[in-house]
Motif scaffolding. Structure first.
Motif, mmCIF file in Angstrom:
data_model
loop_
_atom_site.group_PDB
_atom_site.id
_atom_site.type_symbol
_atom_site.label_atom_id
_atom_site.label_comp_id
_atom_site.label_asym_id
_atom_site.label_seq_id
_atom_site.Cartn_x
_atom_site.Cartn_y
_atom_site.Cartn_z
ATOM 1 N N LEU A 59 -16.455 6.623 -11.782
ATOM 2 C CA LEU A 59 -15.837 5.366 -11.372
ATOM 3 C C LEU A 59 -14.328 5.455 -11.550
ATOM 4 O O LEU A 59 -13.839 5.773 -12.639
ATOM 5 C CB LEU A 59 -16.384 4.207 -12.212
ATOM 6 C CG LEU A 59 -15.708 2.837 -12.017
ATOM 7 C CD1 LEU A 59 -15.938 2.327 -10.596
ATOM 8 C CD2 LEU A 59 -16.232 1.838 -13.040
ATOM 9 N N ASN A 87 -21.520 -4.393 -17.186
ATOM 10 C CA ASN A 87 -21.550 -3.884 -15.811
ATOM 11 C C ASN A 87 -21.331 -2.371 -15.733
ATOM 12 O O ASN A 87 -21.840 -1.716 -14.822
ATOM 13 C CB ASN A 87 -20.509 -4.606 -14.957
ATOM 14 C CG ASN A 87 -20.945 -6.018 -14.597
ATOM 15 O OD1 ASN A 87 -22.138 -6.315 -14.549
ATOM 16 N ND2 ASN A 87 -19.986 -6.899 -14.349
ATOM 17 N N LYS A 113 -24.589 -0.895 -16.390
ATOM 18 C CA LYS A 113 -25.434 -1.122 -15.208
ATOM 19 C C LYS A 113 -25.160 -0.072 -14.132
ATOM 20 O O LYS A 113 -26.086 0.425 -13.474
ATOM 21 C CB LYS A 113 -25.178 -2.532 -14.667
ATOM 22 C CG LYS A 113 -26.084 -2.934 -13.509
ATOM 23 C CD LYS A 113 -25.784 -4.365 -13.079
ATOM 24 C CE LYS A 113 -26.670 -4.767 -11.891
ATOM 25 N NZ LYS A 113 -26.367 -6.143 -11.422
ATOM 26 N N LEU A 114 -23.877 0.278 -13.945
ATOM 27 C CA LEU A 114 -23.518 1.300 -12.957
ATOM 28 C C LEU A 114 -24.119 2.657 -13.337
ATOM 29 O O LEU A 114 -24.514 3.436 -12.466
ATOM 30 C CB LEU A 114 -22.001 1.420 -12.843
ATOM 31 C CG LEU A 114 -21.288 0.299 -12.083
ATOM 32 C CD1 LEU A 114 -19.790 0.357 -12.335
ATOM 33 C CD2 LEU A 114 -21.573 0.389 -10.582
ATOM 34 N N GLU A 119 -28.096 2.143 -12.646
ATOM 35 C CA GLU A 119 -28.537 1.898 -11.273
ATOM 36 C C GLU A 119 -27.979 2.907 -10.269
ATOM 37 O O GLU A 119 -28.673 3.276 -9.314
ATOM 38 C CB GLU A 119 -28.171 0.473 -10.853
ATOM 39 C CG GLU A 119 -28.895 -0.590 -11.665
ATOM 40 C CD GLU A 119 -28.629 -2.004 -11.165
ATOM 41 O OE1 GLU A 119 -27.910 -2.157 -10.148
ATOM 42 O OE2 GLU A 119 -29.139 -2.945 -11.799
ATOM 43 N N ASP A 120 -26.722 3.342 -10.466
ATOM 44 C CA ASP A 120 -26.081 4.249 -9.504
ATOM 45 C C ASP A 120 -25.911 5.671 -10.037
ATOM 46 O O ASP A 120 -25.472 6.553 -9.295
ATOM 47 C CB ASP A 120 -24.708 3.707 -9.104
ATOM 48 C CG ASP A 120 -24.786 2.403 -8.331
ATOM 49 O OD1 ASP A 120 -25.388 2.405 -7.248
ATOM 50 O OD2 ASP A 120 -24.254 1.384 -8.802
ATOM 51 N N ILE A 134 -23.712 6.571 -12.180
ATOM 52 C CA ILE A 134 -22.300 6.855 -12.443
ATOM 53 C C ILE A 134 -22.200 7.593 -13.776
ATOM 54 O O ILE A 134 -22.780 7.171 -14.776
ATOM 55 C CB ILE A 134 -21.480 5.544 -12.481
ATOM 56 C CG1 ILE A 134 -21.596 4.799 -11.148
ATOM 57 C CG2 ILE A 134 -20.024 5.837 -12.818
ATOM 58 C CD1 ILE A 134 -21.178 5.579 -9.945
ATOM 59 N N LEU A 179 -14.722 0.784 -7.081
ATOM 60 C CA LEU A 179 -15.933 -0.035 -7.000
ATOM 61 C C LEU A 179 -16.334 -0.376 -5.568
ATOM 62 O O LEU A 179 -17.518 -0.310 -5.214
ATOM 63 C CB LEU A 179 -15.729 -1.333 -7.798
ATOM 64 C CG LEU A 179 -15.854 -1.229 -9.313
ATOM 65 C CD1 LEU A 179 -15.291 -2.478 -9.976
ATOM 66 C CD2 LEU A 179 -17.315 -1.017 -9.719
ATOM 67 N N ILE A 237 -17.930 2.559 -3.851
ATOM 68 C CA ILE A 237 -19.284 2.768 -4.382
ATOM 69 C C ILE A 237 -20.258 1.795 -3.715
ATOM 70 O O ILE A 237 -21.350 2.177 -3.281
ATOM 71 C CB ILE A 237 -19.303 2.586 -5.911
ATOM 72 C CG1 ILE A 237 -18.589 3.763 -6.588
ATOM 73 C CG2 ILE A 237 -20.745 2.471 -6.430
ATOM 74 C CD1 ILE A 237 -18.426 3.607 -8.086
ATOM 75 N N ARG A 293 -23.422 2.768 -1.392
ATOM 76 C CA ARG A 293 -24.738 2.254 -1.770
ATOM 77 C C ARG A 293 -25.403 1.574 -0.569
ATOM 78 O O ARG A 293 -26.626 1.648 -0.382
ATOM 79 C CB ARG A 293 -24.597 1.267 -2.922
ATOM 80 C CG ARG A 293 -25.902 0.841 -3.570
ATOM 81 C CD ARG A 293 -25.667 -0.306 -4.546
ATOM 82 N NE ARG A 293 -24.750 0.042 -5.607
ATOM 83 C CZ ARG A 293 -23.678 -0.682 -5.942
ATOM 84 N NH1 ARG A 293 -23.378 -1.790 -5.257
ATOM 85 N NH2 ARG A 293 -22.912 -0.314 -6.942
#
Length: 364
Positions: free
Chosen positions: A18, A30, A33-34, A37-38, A40, A294, A297, A301
């Motif tokens: 990121l 957050n 969370k990245l 979920e992603d 990162i 962000l 990304i 996504r």
């Protein structure tokens, strides 16, 4: 359910970091969370990012006033704020670092941009920041200026993880690789371990096209617009594969040395006529990193396409750069100008940041 498109990139050997940090993304959860979920797996920061974070939020105000109670300079106050954020982010990414056995999960902090042309002071501050942050999964950013090369070498020899930043040209990238390898060799010569040292070389991309595309239009070099940065990146990857193979590298690898991964930076599209995921999709490949803001990304996504593309069309990349040269555009001159402008841009952001800190100090 379709797999997360950002996460799919990891299956091709590329890490996604990121290109952003502020206090709220850490405290809100957050950032975690990245990661979940992603996928990162790291964070990069720079003076411009911190300027926006600190001037655009009240989250730093109390700490600014507290740090100002001593006789610290505004620059010292900034690094106090930044180190807090970097430590907290590094702690969030520690699980990534541990699960990757030290190969990923890094958070980067840059030395003062005012030191970009000062070898000794850069190396001294890199060591100071490294010790103050005291996290194995942190990288200290040093710009790839000519004076920065010696600081990179000495910092690697000192056992510091280094993120080389503001890298635009292929000849300079060759010198950056040499500084890394020589730094490892210097450290080995002192009978010190090299298996814990990590480094990335951050190649800035979209800014190349922003500068060179108007020149391409002027010279009517049809078919080259928007292609120079990606062609340069593909040629850099050729250099990478050559440098991290053969007897010299094998001697270092036998002692546990890690390859210095190429990192693609400045990968948000600046030209609205380009696809917003252009600089992500074209450069996915093993042993690389892409650091992404962000909004990019989120775009990937939503509609990005993950495929192993970095090693494709290398002959075409060679031809593109050859056509540019034959057309009368000196890429070396372009990349030097980009380096100069990059230093100036970060200096200006840092000046604005220090001014904002000064104003905040005086508030009740």
């Amino acid at each position: 359910m379709e797999a997360n498109k950002v996460k799919q990139i990891h299956s091709f050997g590329q890490s996604i970091w990121l290109d952003f940090i502020d206090r709220s993304i850490i405290s809100s959860g957050n950032l975690k969370k990245l990661i979940n979920e992603d996928g990162i797996s790291g964070v990069t920061s720079n003076p411009s990012i911190f300027e926006k974070a600190i001037t655009g939020s009240t989250a730093y105000n109390n700490e600014i006033r507290m740090l100002a109670e001593g006789d610290r300079s505004n620059e010292d106050i900034f690094f106090g704020l930044a180190i807090t954020d970097i430590k907290n982010a590094a702690d969030v990414f520690r699980i990534v670092y541990d699960e990757a056995n030290g190969a990923d999960g890094f958070v980067s902090l840059e030395v003062s941009p005012f030191l970009a042309l000062k070898t000794g002071e850069t190396a001294k501050q890199a060591l100071k920041l490294w010790k103050e942050i005291d996290r194995r999964n942190v990288m200290i950013k040093i710009p790839a200026t000519q004076p920065g090369l010696a600081a990179i070498r000495s910092s690697i020899a000192a056992g510091i993880n280094i993120n080389i930043t503001l890298l635009f040209g292929l000849p300079r990238y060759e010198e950056v690789v040499e500084a890394y390898l020589s730094g490892l060799e210097d450290r080995l010569a002192k009978n010190k371990a090299i298996d814990q040292i990590s480094s990335v070389a951050s190649f800035f991309l979209s800014r190349i096209d922003v500068m060179v595309d108007p020149m391409i239009d002027e010279k009517d070099l049809s078919g080259l617009k928007g292609k120079i940065a990606i062609a340069s990146a593909k040629k850099a990857y050729e250099i990478f594969k050559r440098a991290f193979s053969g007897p010299r590298w094998e001697r270092l690898a036998a002692k546990g040395a890690k390859v210095q991964r190429l990192l693609w930076a400045s990968t948000s599209s600046k030209d609205p006529s380009f696809k917003d995921t252009k600089y992500i999709e074209a450069l996915i490949g093993p042993d690389t990193v892409n650091t992404i803001p962000l909004e990019t990304i989120a775009a990937f996504r939503d509609h990005g396409i993950a495929a192993n593309t970095l090693g494709e069309d290398l002959d075409e990349a060679t031809e593109i750069l050859s056509r540019l040269k034959k057309g009368g555009i000196d890429l070396a001159m372009v990349t030097q100008k980009l380096e100069d402008e990059g230093i100036e841009k970060f200096n200006k952001a840092f000046e604005n940041l220090l001014l904002a800190i000064e104003k905040q100090k005086t508030k009740a």
